[in-house]
Design a protein around this motif. Structure first.
Motif, short mmCIF file in Angstrom:
data_model
loop_
_atom_site.label_atom_id
_atom_site.label_comp_id
_atom_site.label_asym_id
_atom_site.label_seq_id
_atom_site.Cartn_x
_atom_site.Cartn_y
_atom_site.Cartn_z
N TYR A 183 0.85 -1.19 0.00
CA TYR A 183 0.00 0.00 0.00
C TYR A 183 0.89 1.25 0.00
O TYR A 183 0.66 2.20 -0.75
N CYS A 184 1.94 1.20 0.82
CA CYS A 184 2.88 2.33 0.90
C CYS A 184 3.56 2.55 -0.45
O CYS A 184 3.80 3.69 -0.87
N ALA A 185 3.88 1.42 -1.12
CA ALA A 185 4.67 1.51 -2.34
C ALA A 185 3.96 2.33 -3.41
O ALA A 185 4.60 2.91 -4.29
N ARG A 186 2.64 2.38 -3.33
CA ARG A 186 1.90 3.13 -4.34
C ARG A 186 1.73 4.60 -3.98
O ARG A 186 1.13 5.37 -4.71
N ARG A 187 2.23 5.00 -2.82
CA ARG A 187 2.07 6.39 -2.40
C ARG A 187 3.40 6.94 -1.91
O ARG A 187 3.60 7.09 -0.71
N PRO A 188 4.31 7.20 -2.82
CA PRO A 188 5.60 7.77 -2.40
C PRO A 188 5.41 9.22 -1.94
O PRO A 188 4.39 9.83 -2.24
N GLY A 189 6.37 9.71 -1.21
CA GLY A 189 6.29 11.08 -0.73
C GLY A 189 5.44 11.17 0.51
O GLY A 189 5.15 10.17 1.15
N THR A 190 5.06 12.38 0.83
CA THR A 190 4.28 12.58 2.05
C THR A 190 2.82 12.21 1.80
O THR A 190 2.29 12.48 0.74
N VAL A 191 2.20 11.57 2.77
CA VAL A 191 0.78 11.22 2.61
C VAL A 191 -0.07 11.92 3.65
O VAL A 191 0.41 12.26 4.74
N ARG A 192 -1.31 12.15 3.29
CA ARG A 192 -2.28 12.74 4.23
C ARG A 192 -3.17 11.63 4.75
O ARG A 192 -3.69 10.83 3.97
N TRP A 200 -6.95 16.02 9.31
CA TRP A 200 -5.97 15.30 8.51
C TRP A 200 -4.58 15.55 9.05
O TRP A 200 -4.29 16.64 9.54
N VAL A 201 -3.74 14.55 8.98
CA VAL A 201 -2.34 14.76 9.36
C VAL A 201 -1.46 14.31 8.20
O VAL A 201 -1.89 13.53 7.36
N GLN A 202 -0.24 14.87 8.17
CA GLN A 202 0.70 14.46 7.12
C GLN A 202 1.78 13.59 7.73
O GLN A 202 2.31 13.92 8.79
N VAL A 203 2.08 12.49 7.10
CA VAL A 203 3.16 11.63 7.58
C VAL A 203 4.09 11.32 6.41
O VAL A 203 3.67 11.34 5.26
N PRO A 204 5.37 11.04 6.74
CA PRO A 204 6.29 10.68 5.65
C PRO A 204 5.85 9.38 5.01
O PRO A 204 5.48 8.44 5.70
N GLY A 205 5.88 9.34 3.69
CA GLY A 205 5.50 8.13 2.98
C GLY A 205 6.69 7.21 2.81
O GLY A 205 7.74 7.40 3.42
N ALA A 206 6.51 6.21 1.96
CA ALA A 206 7.58 5.26 1.73
C ALA A 206 8.40 5.71 0.54
O ALA A 206 7.88 6.34 -0.38
N SER A 207 9.70 5.40 0.55
CA SER A 207 10.49 5.66 -0.65
C SER A 207 10.54 4.36 -1.44
O SER A 207 10.72 3.29 -0.89
N THR A 208 10.34 4.46 -2.73
CA THR A 208 10.24 3.25 -3.54
C THR A 208 11.25 3.31 -4.66
O THR A 208 11.36 4.30 -5.36
N GLU A 209 12.00 2.24 -4.79
CA GLU A 209 12.88 2.12 -5.95
C GLU A 209 12.13 1.35 -7.01
O GLU A 209 11.78 0.19 -6.82
N VAL A 210 11.88 2.02 -8.11
CA VAL A 210 11.11 1.36 -9.17
C VAL A 210 12.04 0.39 -9.91
O VAL A 210 13.15 0.75 -10.27
N PRO A 211 11.61 -0.86 -10.10
CA PRO A 211 12.47 -1.82 -10.78
C PRO A 211 12.66 -1.47 -12.26
O PRO A 211 11.96 -0.61 -12.80
N ASP A 212 13.61 -2.16 -12.89
CA ASP A 212 13.90 -1.91 -14.31
C ASP A 212 12.63 -1.90 -15.13
O ASP A 212 11.76 -2.73 -14.96
N SER A 213 12.61 -0.97 -16.09
CA SER A 213 11.37 -0.82 -16.84
C SER A 213 11.13 -1.97 -17.81
O SER A 213 10.04 -2.16 -18.30
N ASP A 214 12.18 -2.76 -18.11
CA ASP A 214 11.97 -3.87 -19.03
C ASP A 214 11.21 -5.04 -18.39
O ASP A 214 10.85 -5.99 -19.06
N GLY A 215 11.00 -4.92 -17.10
CA GLY A 215 10.17 -5.93 -16.45
C GLY A 215 10.85 -7.28 -16.32
O GLY A 215 10.20 -8.28 -16.08
#
Lengths: 272, 378
Positions: A159-168, A208-223
Motif C-alpha cells: 500500500y505504501c509503495a503506491r504512495r511515495p512522498g508525504t501522505v495525508r 488530517w495529518v501528514q506523515v512521511p510516505g515510503a520511498s520506492t525504488e522502481v524496478p527496471d522498466s523492461d520488467g
C-alpha cells in the motif's frame, strides 16, 4: 498526558455502533466503544463491570490504510423449515488503523500490559476478526493530536509503495470541551452488561495529518525482474529494511500485483 | 493471576475446484487482503461443519440444539417422559416452562380453513440437550404435583451444565440476556494465501425423454467456483471453556475433539458437485500462556507461483514457519507446546517450529497438556 497507540490490522474488522439483529454495519474507522471493549476484555473485566475509568480516556483514530467494505451474507437454518433466516454483516477488509487512548501514564501502562497478555482473546470489533499484527504500537508522552500525527505510517508495504512522498491521513477523535464536532455518535460505553447495555454520545472531530510516505525504488522498466525494494521510513528519518518475504520478486508483484484500489465511493457502489 | 491457556490451530489446506461457502448470488465468498482478492470461507460456515461432525462423534447429551421450534420440542420431550399427559396439556406446559425461563413465544393465529401454524420462540435459541431434559422434567413434575413453575428454579436449569457446542461457540439470546454464554472458541474467516479470481462453469443438462430430433439442452446454467490454498485459524481459551462446562477434565477432551473436528471438516457447500474433500497439508497447533496469535500476517503479501519450481504448498509452509519463528523471537514468550502434522516434503520447513506427530497423537498430547495446565493453574 500520555497516549497509548494501538495498531488495528487484520483481514477483516467490524466497528458497528448501532446495529443489532439481521443487519450489522460497520463504521469506516474503529469506534470508541469497540476499542474500550477490547481493553476491557484484555483486562478480564466481566461484562457488567464498571467502565468509568476507561470512558474518561480521550480517544482518536488515524486511518492508515482505508479498507474496502465487504458485505457478508449469512443464513441461519431452522431445522425442518424451508426458509433460512438471512442476515447481513458488513466488514472492513484489508484496513489498518492507529488508535490512540490519552490518559494517565500509569493506567495506560497497565492497559498495554493487559493487551500484550490478555485475559480474554481479543478481536477487531467482531469475534471472527482476530488481529493480524501485534496490537500495542507505542506508549508516548504526548497529547493525542501530536501522537496521532507523529506515529510512523502503519500501512502494508504494498500500500505504501503506491504512495511515495508525504501522505495525508484522516483522523477522527473526540471533540474537546466546547469544540464543535462534525457528528455525534452514541459510542461511549457505560455498561457492556448483556442485560443493560448502555452507551452515551460523544462528538467527533475529523481532521488530517501528514506523515512521511515510503520511498520506492522502481524496478527496471523492461520488467525482467529484480527485487522490488520497499523501505518504510521511520519517524526519525532512518530507513528500515522491508519485511517483505524474500520469495516475492518484482515480477511476482506485477503478475499478481494489487489491482487499483477502489475508492470508498466505489466500495459502496458495489453494494447496490 | 493464574496462567492462561490458549490453543491456536493453524491449517494449510488446498481445495480443488469448489464452492464451499456461497454468498447471496451463489458466488464463492471472497475478500480483499494484502490488496488482492482472496477466497474466503466464513467463520460461521466452518463452525457449522464442526457442529455437524460433533453430532456424529459425540453423545447427544453433550450437545445442544439451535432452533425456534422449542414449543414442539419441549412438548414432545414431555410426551416421552409422561405419555399419560394430553397433547394439549403438554403444549401448554411446554409454553409455560419456556416462558418461565425467559423466552418469548409470539401468539400465532390460524388462517381461515387452515390448521394453526406451530408456535415458535421469537429467535433461534441454542439449548443443551441435557438442559432440555431438565426443563421437560420440571414441567412434568409441576403437572403431577400441581405446583406452579418457579422461575428462580427453572432459570439455572437452562444455564448450567452447558453443552459442548454452546460452551465453544457461545449463545446469544435477545430475550434472556442473562443466559448468554461467551464463546470459548474463536474461528477466523479462512483466507486463501494467494490471489483468486472466481471462474464459471457453463453446463447443459440433457432431457432423457426428449425426441431424437430435438438437439437442444433440457436446461443450462453456470456454477461459479474457485480453487485455493487456504490459511485456516481458530483459537480456544481453555480456561473459559472449563468455566462454561463446569468441568476441567471434560474441557481437555473437548479441546481435543474441537481440534480434530476443525482439522478434518470443511463446509459442505456444493461438495457433491465438486467432491472437494481434502485434508490439510499441514496442521500446526500451539499452546500458549500469554495470548492467542494468528499467523495470517505471513500471507498478507499474496503467495505467487514460484519461479524456482517450488509449489504453492512449499512457499506457504516456508512462510508460516518463518513467521512463527519471528513471533517467538520478537515477543519472547515461547509457546508451551507446538505440534506439527504435515504431508510430504513440501511442508518440511514446519519441522523447525514444532514436534512432528500424527493427528491422533497430537490430540492425545494436547488433551494431556491442557488437562495438566487446567488442574495446575485452576
Amino acid at each position: 498526558m500520555s497516549v497509548l497507540l494501538l495498531r488495528l490490522a487484520g483481514p477483516l474488522q467490524a466497528w458497528g455502533v448501532s446495529s443489532r439483529f439481521e443487519r450489522r454495519d460497520t463504521r469506516h474507522e474503529p469506534s470508541k466503544s469497540g476499542v474500550l471493549g477490547l481493553v476491557a476484555a484484555a483486562q478480564g473485566r466481566p461484562r457488567d463491570a464498571e467502565l468509568d475509568d476507561l470512558g474518561l480516556l480521550r480517544f482518536g483514530v488515524r486511518v492508515d490504510q482505508e479498507g474496502t467494505l465487504l458485505r457478508d451474507y449469512q443464513t441461519a437454518r431452522n431445522p425442518g423449515w424451508a426458509n433460512p433466516k438471512l442476515s447481513y454483516r458488513y466488514y472492513l477488509s484489508d484496513a489498518v488503523f492507529v488508535a490512540g487512548l490519552e490518559g494517565e501514564r500509569q493506567l495506560l501502562d497497565s492497559i498495554a500490559g493487559a493487551i500484550r497478555s490478555p485475559e480474554f482473546p481479543l478481536y477487531l470489533g467482531r469475534r471472527a476478526c482476530p488481529p493480524s499484527r501485534p496490537l500495542v504500537l507505542d506508549l508516548v508522552d504526548q497529547d493525542l493530536d501530536a501522537a496521532l500525527s507523529d506515529a510512523p505510517w502503519q500501512a502494508a508495504d504494498w500500500y505504501c509503495a503506491r504512495r511515495p512522498g508525504t501522505v495525508r491521513l484522516r483522523t477522527v477523535r473526540d471533540a474537546r470541551p466546547g469544540e464543535r464536532g462534525i457528528e455525534s455518535v452514541r459510542d461511549v460505553p457505560v455498561s457492556f452488561s448483556p442485560e443493560r447495555r448502555e452507551y452515551v454520545w460523544r462528538d467527533v472531530v475529523e481532521s488530517w495529518v501528514q506523515v512521511p510516505g515510503a520511498s520506492t525504488e522502481v524496478p527496471d522498466s523492461d520488467g525482467s525482474g529484480g527485487e522490488l525494494v520497499v523501505d518504510s521510513a521511520t519517524s526519525d528519518g532512518s530507513a528500515v529494511a522491508s519485511d517483505r518475504p524474500a520469495d516475492v520478486t518484482a515480477a511476482d508483484m506485477r503478475a499478481s500485483g494489487p489491482p487499483s484500489r477502489p475508492s470508498r465511493a466505489d466500495a459502496f457502489d458495489e453494494l447496490i | 493471576m493464574p496462567e492462561k491457556t490458549f490453543i491456536d490451530i493453524h491449517l494449510i489446506q488446498t481445495v480443488p475446484f469448489s464452492n464451499l461457502n456461497r454468498d447471496d448470488t451463489g458466488s464463492p465468498k471472497t475478500g480483499t487482503f494484502g490488496g488482492v482478492t482472496r477466497a474466503r470461507v466464513s467463520s460461521q460456515a466452518q463452525k457449522h461443519a464442526v457442529r455437524d461432525t460433533f453430532a456424529v462423534q459425540l453423545p447427544a447429551e453433550q450437545l445442544g440444539t439451535r432452533s425456534k421450534r422449542w414449543p414442539k420440542i419441549v412438548s414432545d420431550r414431555i410426551g416421552d417422559l409422561a405419555p399419560e399427559i394430553d397433547a394439549e396439556v403438554r403444549a401448554e406446559l411446554a409454553k409455560a416452562v419456556l416462558e418461565a425461563v425467559g423466552f418469548k413465544i409470539p401468539a400465532v393465529k390460524a388462517k381461515k380453513d387452515e390448521e394453526a401454524p406451530e408456535p415458535q420462540t421469537q429467535y433461534l435459541v441454542f439449548l443443551g440437550n441435557r438442559q432440555l431434559d431438565r426443563l421437560a422434567q420440571a414441567a412434568v413434575e409441576s403437572h403431577r404435583t400441581g405446583e406452579k413453575l418457579d422461575k428462580k428454579q427453572l432459570k439455572p436449569l437452562a444455564d448450567t451444565d452447558q453443552a459442548v457446542d454452546i460452551a465453544l461457540f457461545g449463545r446469544m439470546l435477545a430475550d434472556a440476556a442473562d443466559l448468554n454464554v461467551d464463546a470459548a472458541a474463536q474461528v477466523a474467516h479462512a483466507v486463501s494465501v494467494h490471489a483468486v479470481d472466481n471462474e464459471w462453469d457453463f453446463f447443459t443438462a440433457v432431457d432423457d425423454e426428449a425426441p431424437a430430433d430435438n438437439l437442444g439442452a433440457g436446461m443450462m446454467g453456470t456454477i461459479e467456483f474457485n480453487s485455493s490454498t487456504l490459511y485456516r485459524y481458530a483459537s480456544v481459551n481453555a480456561r473459559a471453556l472449563a468455566s462454561s462446562l463446569g468441568d476441567t477434565a471434560n474441557a481437555a477432551q473437548v479441546v481435543g475433539a474441537f481440534v480434530r473436528a476443525f482439522a478434518t471438516t470443511l463446509p459442505s457447500g456444493k461438495s457433491n458437485t465438486f467432491a472437494n474433500f481434502t485434508l490439510p497439508e499441514a496442521i500446526v497447533v500451539t499452546v500458549r500462556r500469554d495470548q492467542p496469535v494468528n499467523f495470517v500476517g505471513a500471507f498478507e503479501t499474496a503467495v505467487v507461483p514460484s519461479a524456482d519450481g517450488r509449489s504453492r504448498a512449499e512457499v506457504t509452509a516456508t512462510r508460516l514457519a518463518s513467521y512463527a519463528a519471528d513471533v517467538e523471537q520478537a515477543y519472547g514468550n515461547p509457546a508451551v507446546a507446538s505440534y506439527v502434522v504435515r504431508l510430504g516434503e513440501a511442508t518440511a520447513a514446519l519441522d523447525a517450529i514444532g514436534e512432528r506427530t500424527s493427528l491422533p497423537e497430537l490430540v492425545a498430547s494436547l488433551e494431556r497438556v491442557v488437562g495438566e495446565r487446567l488442574t495446575e493453574h485452576a
